[in-house]
Design a protein around this motif. Structure first.
Motif, mmCIF file in Angstrom:
data_model
loop_
_atom_site.group_PDB
_atom_site.id
_atom_site.type_symbol
_atom_site.label_atom_id
_atom_site.label_comp_id
_atom_site.label_asym_id
_atom_site.label_seq_id
_atom_site.Cartn_x
_atom_site.Cartn_y
_atom_site.Cartn_z
ATOM 1 N N VAL A 1 0.836 -1.211 0.000
ATOM 2 C CA VAL A 1 0.000 0.000 0.000
ATOM 3 C C VAL A 1 0.868 1.257 0.000
ATOM 4 C CG1 VAL A 1 -1.652 1.366 1.333
ATOM 5 C CG2 VAL A 1 -1.986 -1.107 1.083
ATOM 6 N N GLU A 2 1.868 1.287 0.860
ATOM 7 C CA GLU A 2 2.694 2.484 1.010
ATOM 8 C C GLU A 2 3.584 2.743 -0.209
ATOM 9 O OE1 GLU A 2 4.789 1.877 4.618
ATOM 10 O OE2 GLU A 2 3.014 2.112 5.902
ATOM 11 N N LYS A 3 4.115 1.675 -0.790
ATOM 12 C CA LYS A 3 5.087 1.843 -1.878
ATOM 13 C C LYS A 3 4.475 1.800 -3.279
ATOM 14 C CE LYS A 3 8.973 -0.016 0.768
ATOM 15 N NZ LYS A 3 10.023 -1.075 0.844
ATOM 16 N N GLU A 4 3.323 1.127 -3.424
ATOM 17 C CA GLU A 4 2.752 0.972 -4.762
ATOM 18 C C GLU A 4 1.327 1.522 -4.899
ATOM 19 O OE1 GLU A 4 3.525 -2.749 -6.916
ATOM 20 O OE2 GLU A 4 4.596 -3.454 -5.111
ATOM 21 N N LEU A 5 0.427 1.081 -4.004
ATOM 22 C CA LEU A 5 -0.986 1.411 -4.188
ATOM 23 C C LEU A 5 -1.289 2.892 -4.020
ATOM 24 C CD1 LEU A 5 -3.657 0.063 -4.855
ATOM 25 C CD2 LEU A 5 -4.097 -0.159 -2.397
ATOM 26 N N PHE A 6 -0.933 3.479 -2.875
ATOM 27 C CA PHE A 6 -1.208 4.902 -2.670
ATOM 28 C C PHE A 6 -0.531 5.778 -3.726
ATOM 29 C CE2 PHE A 6 -2.790 5.437 1.999
ATOM 30 C CZ PHE A 6 -3.999 4.880 1.618
ATOM 31 N N PRO A 7 0.736 5.523 -4.082
ATOM 32 C CA PRO A 7 1.342 6.320 -5.158
ATOM 33 C C PRO A 7 0.594 6.188 -6.489
ATOM 34 C CG PRO A 7 3.058 5.237 -3.891
ATOM 35 C CD PRO A 7 1.750 4.668 -3.415
ATOM 36 N N ALA A 8 0.115 4.978 -6.801
ATOM 37 C CA ALA A 8 -0.632 4.775 -8.045
ATOM 38 C C ALA A 8 -1.954 5.521 -8.017
ATOM 39 C CB ALA A 8 -0.882 3.286 -8.271
ATOM 40 N N TRP A 9 -2.553 5.649 -6.839
ATOM 41 C CA TRP A 9 -3.816 6.365 -6.705
ATOM 42 C C TRP A 9 -3.630 7.874 -6.580
ATOM 43 C CZ3 TRP A 9 -6.775 3.056 -2.477
ATOM 44 C CH2 TRP A 9 -7.168 1.840 -3.059
ATOM 45 N N GLY A 10 -2.415 8.321 -6.345
ATOM 46 C CA GLY A 10 -2.194 9.739 -6.098
ATOM 47 C C GLY A 10 -2.614 10.154 -4.709
ATOM 48 N N VAL A 11 -2.507 9.233 -3.744
ATOM 49 C CA VAL A 11 -2.952 9.476 -2.371
ATOM 50 C C VAL A 11 -1.753 9.656 -1.447
ATOM 51 C CG1 VAL A 11 -4.121 8.451 -0.376
ATOM 52 C CG2 VAL A 11 -5.129 8.233 -2.653
ATOM 53 N N THR A 12 -1.833 10.667 -0.581
ATOM 54 C CA THR A 12 -0.812 10.909 0.438
ATOM 55 C C THR A 12 -1.333 10.448 1.789
ATOM 56 O OG1 THR A 12 0.014 12.847 -0.763
ATOM 57 C CG2 THR A 12 0.621 12.642 1.564
ATOM 58 N N HIS A 13 -0.624 9.530 2.435
ATOM 59 C CA HIS A 13 -1.046 9.004 3.724
ATOM 60 C C HIS A 13 -0.846 10.058 4.805
ATOM 61 C CE1 HIS A 13 -0.257 6.009 7.221
ATOM 62 N NE2 HIS A 13 -1.542 6.319 7.161
ATOM 63 N N VAL A 14 -1.919 10.351 5.582
ATOM 64 C CA VAL A 14 -1.820 11.390 6.611
ATOM 65 C C VAL A 14 -2.085 10.875 8.022
ATOM 66 C CG1 VAL A 14 -2.396 13.262 5.011
ATOM 67 C CG2 VAL A 14 -4.241 12.088 6.242
ATOM 68 N N ALA A 15 -2.758 9.749 8.159
ATOM 69 C CA ALA A 15 -3.056 9.233 9.501
ATOM 70 C C ALA A 15 -3.466 7.766 9.424
ATOM 71 C CB ALA A 15 -4.165 10.054 10.163
ATOM 72 N N THR A 16 -3.332 7.095 10.551
ATOM 73 C CA THR A 16 -3.775 5.711 10.655
ATOM 74 C C THR A 16 -4.733 5.575 11.825
ATOM 75 O OG1 THR A 16 -1.672 4.870 9.766
ATOM 76 C CG2 THR A 16 -3.052 3.312 10.957
ATOM 77 N N PHE A 17 -5.912 5.038 11.563
ATOM 78 C CA PHE A 17 -6.883 4.758 12.618
ATOM 79 C C PHE A 17 -6.842 3.256 12.898
ATOM 80 C CE2 PHE A 17 -9.917 8.456 11.290
ATOM 81 C CZ PHE A 17 -8.902 9.352 11.538
ATOM 82 N N PHE A 18 -7.312 2.883 14.087
ATOM 83 C CA PHE A 18 -7.325 1.475 14.464
ATOM 84 C C PHE A 18 -8.698 1.093 14.998
ATOM 85 C CE2 PHE A 18 -2.955 2.848 14.619
ATOM 86 C CZ PHE A 18 -2.260 1.787 14.055
ATOM 87 N N TRP A 19 -9.234 0.005 14.464
ATOM 88 C CA TRP A 19 -10.495 -0.542 14.962
ATOM 89 C C TRP A 19 -10.171 -1.632 15.969
ATOM 90 C CZ3 TRP A 19 -13.762 -4.669 12.011
ATOM 91 C CH2 TRP A 19 -14.850 -5.057 12.800
ATOM 92 N N LEU A 20 -10.391 -1.339 17.248
ATOM 93 C CA LEU A 20 -10.110 -2.270 18.333
ATOM 94 C C LEU A 20 -11.396 -3.024 18.654
ATOM 95 C CD1 LEU A 20 -8.005 -3.301 20.344
ATOM 96 C CD2 LEU A 20 -8.701 -1.466 21.906
ATOM 97 N N LYS A 21 -11.364 -4.345 18.502
ATOM 98 C CA LYS A 21 -12.556 -5.169 18.650
ATOM 99 C C LYS A 21 -12.708 -5.654 20.090
ATOM 100 C CE LYS A 21 -11.633 -6.800 13.958
ATOM 101 N NZ LYS A 21 -11.409 -7.976 13.083
ATOM 102 N N VAL A 22 -13.900 -5.432 20.618
ATOM 103 C CA VAL A 22 -14.173 -5.827 22.004
ATOM 104 C C VAL A 22 -15.412 -6.705 22.063
ATOM 105 C CG1 VAL A 22 -13.093 -3.764 22.975
ATOM 106 C CG2 VAL A 22 -15.536 -3.738 22.423
ATOM 107 N N LYS A 23 -15.559 -7.405 23.197
ATOM 108 C CA LYS A 23 -16.751 -8.207 23.439
ATOM 109 C C LYS A 23 -17.812 -7.347 24.117
ATOM 110 C CE LYS A 23 -13.863 -12.290 24.321
ATOM 111 N NZ LYS A 23 -13.515 -13.350 25.311
#
Length: 432
Positions: free
Chosen positions: A303-325
């Motif tokens: 994603v970082e080296k190929e996909l986002f550059p191919a899409w013209g997307v700049t990564h700005v943040a990462t969110f995390f989905w934490l799964k709970v019971k």
């Protein structure tokens, strides 16, 4: 004063389905409450959404024997020293160690919030006992592959609204439905349209009941879907970029052994996603792009080296989905190497023709490592985070939004994929 503040937050949570913790960069989402904001006459059934057992945990680590026979064989062997991590695994572990404090803090915030835990204890409500996965009667993927596919149709049954006029005459108003922006049907209770390779739009302010063969589906107000394979995605590109999308969510069917073993959905090789026309789908001002990814380091590297550059997307943040019971505990140990209890949402910006990344964000800053907590629904079903994404930049509010590889519909959004009606079947809903 503190009691009043807590009461107000709880009231807001019960209405919106989103609880924001003040002491951490995290929110708790009740997906059913969030989704139900999209419907007028129907409600998502909690017992159908939470169809998996609440006490289920992640699969055991590959090194742990899955049955007694394997266990006995392993007991006979000498204990081996822990295997050293390879280069990719070291990078993955480093990522985990960096986000671990944020995940722990978010989880601690949830455990301390008794009013949310009390609501969670009754997530399924009084709509019946725990059920097995409702599944789907018919496979749209299979339907699309037969020679009769162009002949399959969807029938929309409009709900009529009755309003009492000043002269006492009942005026009957029917919903409007558009097909590819050129076909409009007004003043009729039913409309039959091609199912595949067509943009089907419910422009009304009410839910629409639809029929495909012998199954019924519920379409939320102001929503649309385009059911096709990858070869038809270019039909979604607007003629003018001013009508492009401001928020784009992508949940690709990444290749993974788990999906193949469970036969839940068909996956695609990574290279297929390089051809998705993200840049052409964007609004003139640009767009936020949110991509769901697994924790495999090989995928993150792609994603970082190929996909986002191919899409013209700049990564700005990462969110995390934490799964709970439902009791607030994590679905499995936080440090299980091959089965983390969280997934990643990579948020990026696709620069438009008018504004660059800084102008798009304005004075707002997107905090990194934001945590979204929720109880998982059916296999691979993601929590509804569209509203949270639309809040990221005020300049994008009111713009069009689209989800690629969608398996459900949302008010105000376009849903594209080969099964966007997957979770819209009527058995997943109850009448209000």
């Amino acid at each position: 004063m503190e009691y009043s503040k807590t009461t107000d937050k709880l009231t807001e949570f019960l209405d919106s389905g989103i609880y924001r913790f003040e002491d951490s960069n995290a929110v708790f989402i009740d997906p059913v409450r969030v989704l139900n904001r999209s419907y007028t006459r129907f409600r998502v059934s909690p017992s159908a959404y939470y169809c998996r057992p609440f006490d289920s945990t992640c699969p055991p680590e590959p090194s742990v024997a899955s049955n007694s026979r394997k266990r006995k064989r392993k007991e006979k062997k000498k204990k081996k020293k822990p295997r050293a991590l390879n280069e990719r695994e070291q990078v993955a572990d480093q990522r985990h160690q960096e986000v671990r404090p944020f995940l722990l803090k978010a989880h601690e915030s949830l455990i301390r919030t008794s009013e949310v835990l009390e609501v969670m204890s009754n997530l399924r409500g009084c709509l019946g006992p725990e059920t097995s996965s409702p599944g789907v009667k018919q496979s749209f993927v299979e339907l699309a592959q037969v020679w009769q596919a162009p002949l399959y149709e969807i029938t929309l049954n409009f709900h009529t609204n009755y309003k009492e006029g000043e002269d006492g005459v009942i005026a009957v108003m029917y919903s409007t439905l558009c097909l590819l922006g050129s076909l409009a049907t007004q003043g009729c209770e039913q409309c039959v349209l091609p199912l595949f390779n067509n943009l089907v739009v419910n422009e009304s302010s009410n839910d629409v009941e639809a029929e495909v063969l012998t199954s019924r589906y519920i379409l939320p107000p102001k929503s649309s879907f385009y059911m096709s394979d990858m070869g038809q995605i270019h039909n979604l590109i607007p003629a003018e970029s001013d009508f492009g999308f401001s928020v784009i969510v992508v949940d690709p069917p990444w290749e993974n052994g788990s999906a193949r073993q469970k036969s839940r959905y068909k996956t695609l090789p990574n290279r297929y996603f390089l051809s998705i026309p993200i840049k052409q789908l964007c609004h003139t001002d640009g767009a936020f792009v949110a991509l769901w990814v697994t924790n495999r380091e090989k995928l993150r590297d792609f994603v970082e080296k190929e996909l986002f550059p191919a899409w013209g997307v700049t990564h700005v943040a990462t969110f995390f989905w934490l799964k709970v019971k439902a009791d607030g505990s994590l679905i499995c140990d936080l440090d299980l190497f091959h089965h983390r209890p969280y997934e990643c949402l990579l948020v990026g910006i696709c620069r438009g023709k008018v504004m660059n990344s800084k102008q798009l964000l304005g004075s707002d800053h997107i905090p990194d490592n934001q945590i979204i907590l929720s109880v998982p629904g059916d296999y691979s079903r993601k929590p509804p985070i569209g509203g949270l994404l639309q809040e990221l930049a005020p300049r994008l509010k009111g713009g069009r939004s689209i989800e690629l590889f969608a398996r459900e519909m949302t008010t105000g959004w376009v849903s594209w994929g080969n099964e966007p009606l997957h979770f819209q079947e009527s058995r997943n809903f109850v009448t209000e």
